[in-house]
Design a protein around this motif. Structure first.
Motif, PDB file in Angstrom:
ATOM      1  N   GLU A  83      65.547  50.354 -23.538  1.00 14.47           N
ATOM      2  CA  GLU A  83      65.810  48.932 -23.315  1.00 14.47           C
ATOM      3  C   GLU A  83      64.525  48.154 -23.062  1.00 14.47           C
ATOM      4  OE1 GLU A  83      68.568  49.217 -20.120  1.00 14.47           O
ATOM      5  OE2 GLU A  83      70.337  49.293 -21.439  1.00 14.47           O
ATOM      6  N   VAL A  84      63.527  48.787 -22.435  1.00 13.88           N
ATOM      7  CA  VAL A  84      62.273  48.098 -22.126  1.00 13.88           C
ATOM      8  C   VAL A  84      61.626  47.543 -23.393  1.00 13.88           C
ATOM      9  CG1 VAL A  84      59.886  48.471 -21.381  1.00 13.88           C
ATOM     10  CG2 VAL A  84      61.768  49.284 -19.963  1.00 13.88           C
ATOM     11  N   VAL A  85      61.589  48.337 -24.467  1.00 11.39           N
ATOM     12  CA  VAL A  85      60.916  47.875 -25.690  1.00 11.39           C
ATOM     13  C   VAL A  85      61.783  46.906 -26.483  1.00 11.39           C
ATOM     14  CG1 VAL A  85      59.562  49.993 -25.826  1.00 11.39           C
ATOM     15  CG2 VAL A  85      61.693  49.817 -27.132  1.00 11.39           C
ATOM     16  N   ASN A  86      63.050  46.742 -26.082  1.00  8.31           N
ATOM     17  CA  ASN A  86      63.957  45.841 -26.780  1.00  8.31           C
ATOM     18  C   ASN A  86      64.184  44.531 -26.040  1.00  8.31           C
ATOM     19  OD1 ASN A  86      65.324  47.102 -29.345  1.00  8.31           O
ATOM     20  ND2 ASN A  86      65.045  48.778 -27.886  1.00  8.31           N
ATOM     21  N   GLU A  87      63.450  44.309 -24.970  1.00 12.96           N
ATOM     22  CA  GLU A  87      63.600  43.058 -24.233  1.00 12.96           C
ATOM     23  C   GLU A  87      63.266  41.881 -25.144  1.00 12.96           C
ATOM     24  OE1 GLU A  87      61.136  43.457 -20.828  1.00 12.96           O
ATOM     25  OE2 GLU A  87      62.475  44.880 -19.820  1.00 12.96           O
ATOM     26  N   GLY A  88      64.168  40.924 -25.221  1.00  9.01           N
ATOM     27  CA  GLY A  88      63.953  39.758 -26.064  1.00  9.01           C
ATOM     28  C   GLY A  88      64.445  39.907 -27.492  1.00  9.01           C
ATOM     29  N   THR A  89      64.980  41.089 -27.848  1.00  9.71           N
ATOM     30  CA  THR A  89      65.513  41.286 -29.197  1.00  9.71           C
ATOM     31  C   THR A  89      67.034  41.189 -29.169  1.00  9.71           C
ATOM     32  OG1 THR A  89      65.758  43.702 -29.005  1.00  9.71           O
ATOM     33  CG2 THR A  89      63.609  42.858 -29.722  1.00  9.71           C
ATOM     34  N   ASP A  90      67.613  40.980 -30.326  1.00 12.92           N
ATOM     35  CA  ASP A  90      69.064  40.932 -30.450  1.00 12.92           C
ATOM     36  C   ASP A  90      69.596  42.366 -30.469  1.00 12.92           C
ATOM     37  OD1 ASP A  90      71.701  40.536 -30.999  1.00 12.92           O
ATOM     38  OD2 ASP A  90      71.405  39.690 -33.002  1.00 12.92           O
ATOM     39  N   GLN A  91      70.365  42.737 -29.440  1.00 11.09           N
ATOM     40  CA  GLN A  91      70.896  44.094 -29.341  1.00 11.09           C
ATOM     41  C   GLN A  91      72.414  44.120 -29.522  1.00 11.09           C
ATOM     42  OE1 GLN A  91      69.088  46.706 -26.281  1.00 11.09           O
ATOM     43  NE2 GLN A  91      67.940  44.910 -25.633  1.00 11.09           N
ATOM     44  N   GLY A  92      72.919  43.190 -30.320  1.00  7.93           N
ATOM     45  CA  GLY A  92      74.357  43.116 -30.506  1.00  7.93           C
ATOM     46  C   GLY A  92      74.960  44.401 -31.040  1.00  7.93           C
ATOM     47  N   GLU A  93      74.257  45.093 -31.921  1.00  7.58           N
ATOM     48  CA  GLU A  93      74.746  46.343 -32.489  1.00  7.58           C
ATOM     49  C   GLU A  93      73.947  47.536 -31.980  1.00  7.58           C
ATOM     50  OE1 GLU A  93      74.858  46.009 -36.705  1.00  7.58           O
ATOM     51  OE2 GLU A  93      76.238  44.307 -36.696  1.00  7.58           O
ATOM     52  N   GLY A  94      73.303  47.375 -30.848  1.00  6.96           N
ATOM     53  CA  GLY A  94      72.482  48.445 -30.299  1.00  6.96           C
ATOM     54  C   GLY A  94      71.016  48.099 -30.397  1.00  6.96           C
ATOM     55  N   PRO A  95      70.146  48.944 -29.868  1.00  6.76           N
ATOM     56  CA  PRO A  95      68.715  48.648 -29.869  1.00  6.76           C
ATOM     57  C   PRO A  95      68.144  48.519 -31.274  1.00  6.76           C
ATOM     58  CG  PRO A  95      69.134  50.916 -29.209  1.00  6.76           C
ATOM     59  CD  PRO A  95      70.454  50.233 -29.255  1.00  6.76           C
ATOM     60  N   ARG A  96      67.234  47.585 -31.446  1.00  8.61           N
ATOM     61  CA  ARG A  96      66.571  47.364 -32.739  1.00  8.61           C
ATOM     62  C   ARG A  96      65.284  48.187 -32.837  1.00  8.61           C
ATOM     63  NH1 ARG A  96      65.490  43.242 -36.677  1.00  8.61           N
ATOM     64  NH2 ARG A  96      63.848  44.113 -37.996  1.00  8.61           N
ATOM     65  N   LEU A  97      64.602  48.344 -31.714  1.00  9.79           N
ATOM     66  CA  LEU A  97      63.340  49.077 -31.688  1.00  9.79           C
ATOM     67  C   LEU A  97      63.505  50.390 -30.944  1.00  9.79           C
ATOM     68  CD1 LEU A  97      60.929  46.116 -30.853  1.00  9.79           C
ATOM     69  CD2 LEU A  97      61.406  47.098 -33.101  1.00  9.79           C
ATOM     70  N   TYR A  98      62.717  51.382 -31.352  1.00  6.88           N
ATOM     71  CA  TYR A  98      62.783  52.671 -30.674  1.00  6.88           C
ATOM     72  C   TYR A  98      61.380  53.088 -30.244  1.00  6.88           C
ATOM     73  CZ  TYR A  98      64.187  57.227 -29.174  1.00  6.88           C
ATOM     74  OH  TYR A  98      64.438  58.302 -28.368  1.00  6.88           O
ATOM     75  N   PRO A  99      61.204  53.456 -28.961  1.00  7.35           N
ATOM     76  CA  PRO A  99      59.888  53.869 -28.485  1.00  7.35           C
ATOM     77  C   PRO A  99      59.619  55.341 -28.792  1.00  7.35           C
ATOM     78  CG  PRO A  99      61.436  53.882 -26.664  1.00  7.35           C
ATOM     79  CD  PRO A  99      62.204  53.407 -27.880  1.00  7.35           C
ATOM     80  N   GLY A 100      58.486  55.617 -29.417  1.00 10.88           N
ATOM     81  CA  GLY A 100      58.069  57.004 -29.543  1.00 10.88           C
ATOM     82  C   GLY A 100      57.541  57.508 -28.214  1.00 10.88           C
ATOM     83  N   SER A 101      57.156  58.771 -28.179  1.00 14.74           N
ATOM     84  CA  SER A 101      56.653  59.365 -26.937  1.00 14.74           C
ATOM     85  C   SER A 101      55.499  58.572 -26.322  1.00 14.74           C
ATOM     86  CB  SER A 101      56.234  60.813 -27.179  1.00 14.74           C
ATOM     87  OG  SER A 101      57.334  61.588 -27.609  1.00 14.74           O
ATOM     88  N   PRO A 102      54.552  58.006 -27.130  1.00 10.54           N
ATOM     89  CA  PRO A 102      53.452  57.255 -26.498  1.00 10.54           C
ATOM     90  C   PRO A 102      53.924  56.080 -25.659  1.00 10.54           C
ATOM     91  CG  PRO A 102      52.905  57.772 -28.772  1.00 10.54           C
ATOM     92  CD  PRO A 102      54.348  58.138 -28.585  1.00 10.54           C
ATOM     93  N   ARG A 103      54.895  55.315 -26.167  1.00  7.69           N
ATOM     94  CA  ARG A 103      55.365  54.165 -25.392  1.00  7.69           C
ATOM     95  C   ARG A 103      56.183  54.600 -24.194  1.00  7.69           C
ATOM     96  NH1 ARG A 103      55.014  48.858 -27.650  1.00  7.69           N
ATOM     97  NH2 ARG A 103      56.213  48.279 -25.814  1.00  7.69           N
ATOM     98  N   ILE A 104      56.904  55.704 -24.316  1.00  6.94           N
ATOM     99  CA  ILE A 104      57.653  56.219 -23.167  1.00  6.94           C
ATOM    100  C   ILE A 104      56.692  56.714 -22.089  1.00  6.94           C
ATOM    101  CG2 ILE A 104      59.127  58.136 -22.419  1.00  6.94           C
ATOM    102  CD1 ILE A 104      60.808  57.654 -24.914  1.00  6.94           C
ATOM    103  N   LEU A 105      55.666  57.451 -22.483  1.00  8.88           N
ATOM    104  CA  LEU A 105      54.677  57.923 -21.515  1.00  8.88           C
ATOM    105  C   LEU A 105      53.947  56.747 -20.870  1.00  8.88           C
ATOM    106  CD1 LEU A 105      53.208  60.965 -23.480  1.00  8.88           C
ATOM    107  CD2 LEU A 105      54.734  61.046 -21.503  1.00  8.88           C
ATOM    108  N   ALA A 106      53.672  55.703 -21.646  1.00  9.02           N
ATOM    109  CA  ALA A 106      52.989  54.533 -21.094  1.00  9.02           C
ATOM    110  C   ALA A 106      53.829  53.865 -20.010  1.00  9.02           C
ATOM    111  CB  ALA A 106      52.673  53.538 -22.210  1.00  9.02           C
ATOM    112  N   GLN A 107      55.156  53.864 -20.195  1.00  8.80           N
ATOM    113  CA  GLN A 107      56.041  53.293 -19.170  1.00  8.80           C
ATOM    114  C   GLN A 107      55.964  54.076 -17.865  1.00  8.80           C
ATOM    115  OE1 GLN A 107      60.116  52.579 -20.337  1.00  8.80           O
ATOM    116  NE2 GLN A 107      59.541  52.135 -22.441  1.00  8.80           N
ATOM    117  N   LEU A 108      55.667  55.368 -17.969  1.00 12.30           N
ATOM    118  CA  LEU A 108      55.667  56.241 -16.798  1.00 12.30           C
ATOM    119  C   LEU A 108      54.317  56.284 -16.084  1.00 12.30           C
ATOM    120  CD1 LEU A 108      57.675  59.188 -18.396  1.00 12.30           C
ATOM    121  CD2 LEU A 108      58.532  57.547 -16.713  1.00 12.30           C
ATOM    122  N   LEU A 109      53.304  55.670 -16.664  1.00 20.31           N
ATOM    123  CA  LEU A 109      51.967  55.719 -16.075  1.00 20.31           C
ATOM    124  C   LEU A 109      51.924  55.090 -14.689  1.00 20.31           C
ATOM    125  CD1 LEU A 109      49.598  54.721 -19.033  1.00 20.31           C
ATOM    126  CD2 LEU A 109      49.516  56.877 -17.746  1.00 20.31           C
TER     127      LEU A 109
END
Length: 280
Positions: A83-109
């Protein structure tokens, strides 16, 4: 098997891999000391699920979309990361963007942690740099196995290496075995996560026999088989090898695995997801 990330973003393998990666890193971060996180095959970092590659396979419908339709709170951390990488996007049918491991690890830093990313494919490396703008991450474009060894031992007391190759080369598994053996000689206490696709139980058993001969004491295997029997010549699931997993991670693993199995089981199949030690 060619497993370039952009064609499979958000599929069932990504759901399992990223849900477990989040749980693993958070278990490691229960101690305040700095943690180095290294991703050897980082991919693009961020994927458009409506893009040509993802739409060509349509695998996200059986992965991240199932996880979002499931209400089990044990999958909440995973859903929040998407959900973090989809903030501001239209998620009517589910998330539009998907975070790979780098973006997930960056969230955990945390402020004291270090993130090192590597991607050899030129187009993907350029996309990775764009995806990681604004994040405190070092991005390399090197041979993954050379970088894996070059970064060890980590400068911080603790670290985790994520190895997630596309399995394009016939010698990929042999290089993993050889590099892991060398890495353990340099960094015996380090945590290593190795992702792999599953096609044949027989072939996979042979690879596990090779890894068993390395004599690594704490070698956890998580296997997610989608179907109740092998489906010839197709992707049957995926797994993770986790070397030196922290106790807090293994203690909470069983209910998380069951939540993932239930959310991702294909129609007409119960699915199977197990965890066990290679030495058993």
């Amino acid at each position: 098997m060619n497993y370039r990330h952009s064609f499979h973003a958000g599929n069932s393998a990504d759901v399992v891999k990223h849900a477990l990666l989040i749980a693993l890193v958070r278990a490691l971060q229960m101690k305040p000391g700095a943690l180095t996180m290294i991703d050897t095959h980082a991919g693009c970092g961020l994927y458009d699920l409506a893009g040509d590659h993802a739409r060509r396979t349509g695998e996200a419908t059986q992965g991240v979309l199932r996880a979002f339709a499931d209400t089990n709170p044990l999958l909440g951390d995973y859903r929040a990361a998407v959900e973090v990488v989809n903030e501001g996007t239209d998620q009517g049918e589910g998330p539009r963007l998907y975070p790979g491991s780098p973006r997930i690890l960056a969230q955990l830093l945390r402020p004291q942690d270090v993130l090192i990313l590597n991607e050899k494919h030129p187009e993907d490396a350029a996309a990775l740099r764009r995806a990681m703008r604004g994040f405190p991450a070092a991005v390399h474009q090197r041979d993954a196995y050379e970088l894996w060894l070059a970064m060890l031992p980590t400068r911080t007391p603790r670290g985790v290496v994520v190895v997630d190759p596309p399995y394009e080369q016939t010698d990929e598994r042999a290089r993993i075995v050889a590099t892991l053996a060398a890495a353990m000689r340099k960094w015996a206490h380090g945590v290593t996560v190795i992702w792999y696709p599953l096609k044949s139980r027989t072939a996979h058993a042979r690879w596990k026999d090779q890894l068993r001969r390395l004599g690594i004491a704490k070698f956890l295997i998580v296997e997610h088989w989608l179907y109740d029997t092998d489906q010839p010549d197709i992707y049957n699931g995926a797994g993770l090898f986790i070397v030196n997993p922290p106790f807090a991670f293994t203690q909470g693993l069983a209910p998380l695995l069951e939540a993932l199995r239930a959310a991702l089981a294909p129609e007409g199949h119960s699915g199977e997801i197990t965890a066990g030690w290679l030495s058993d």
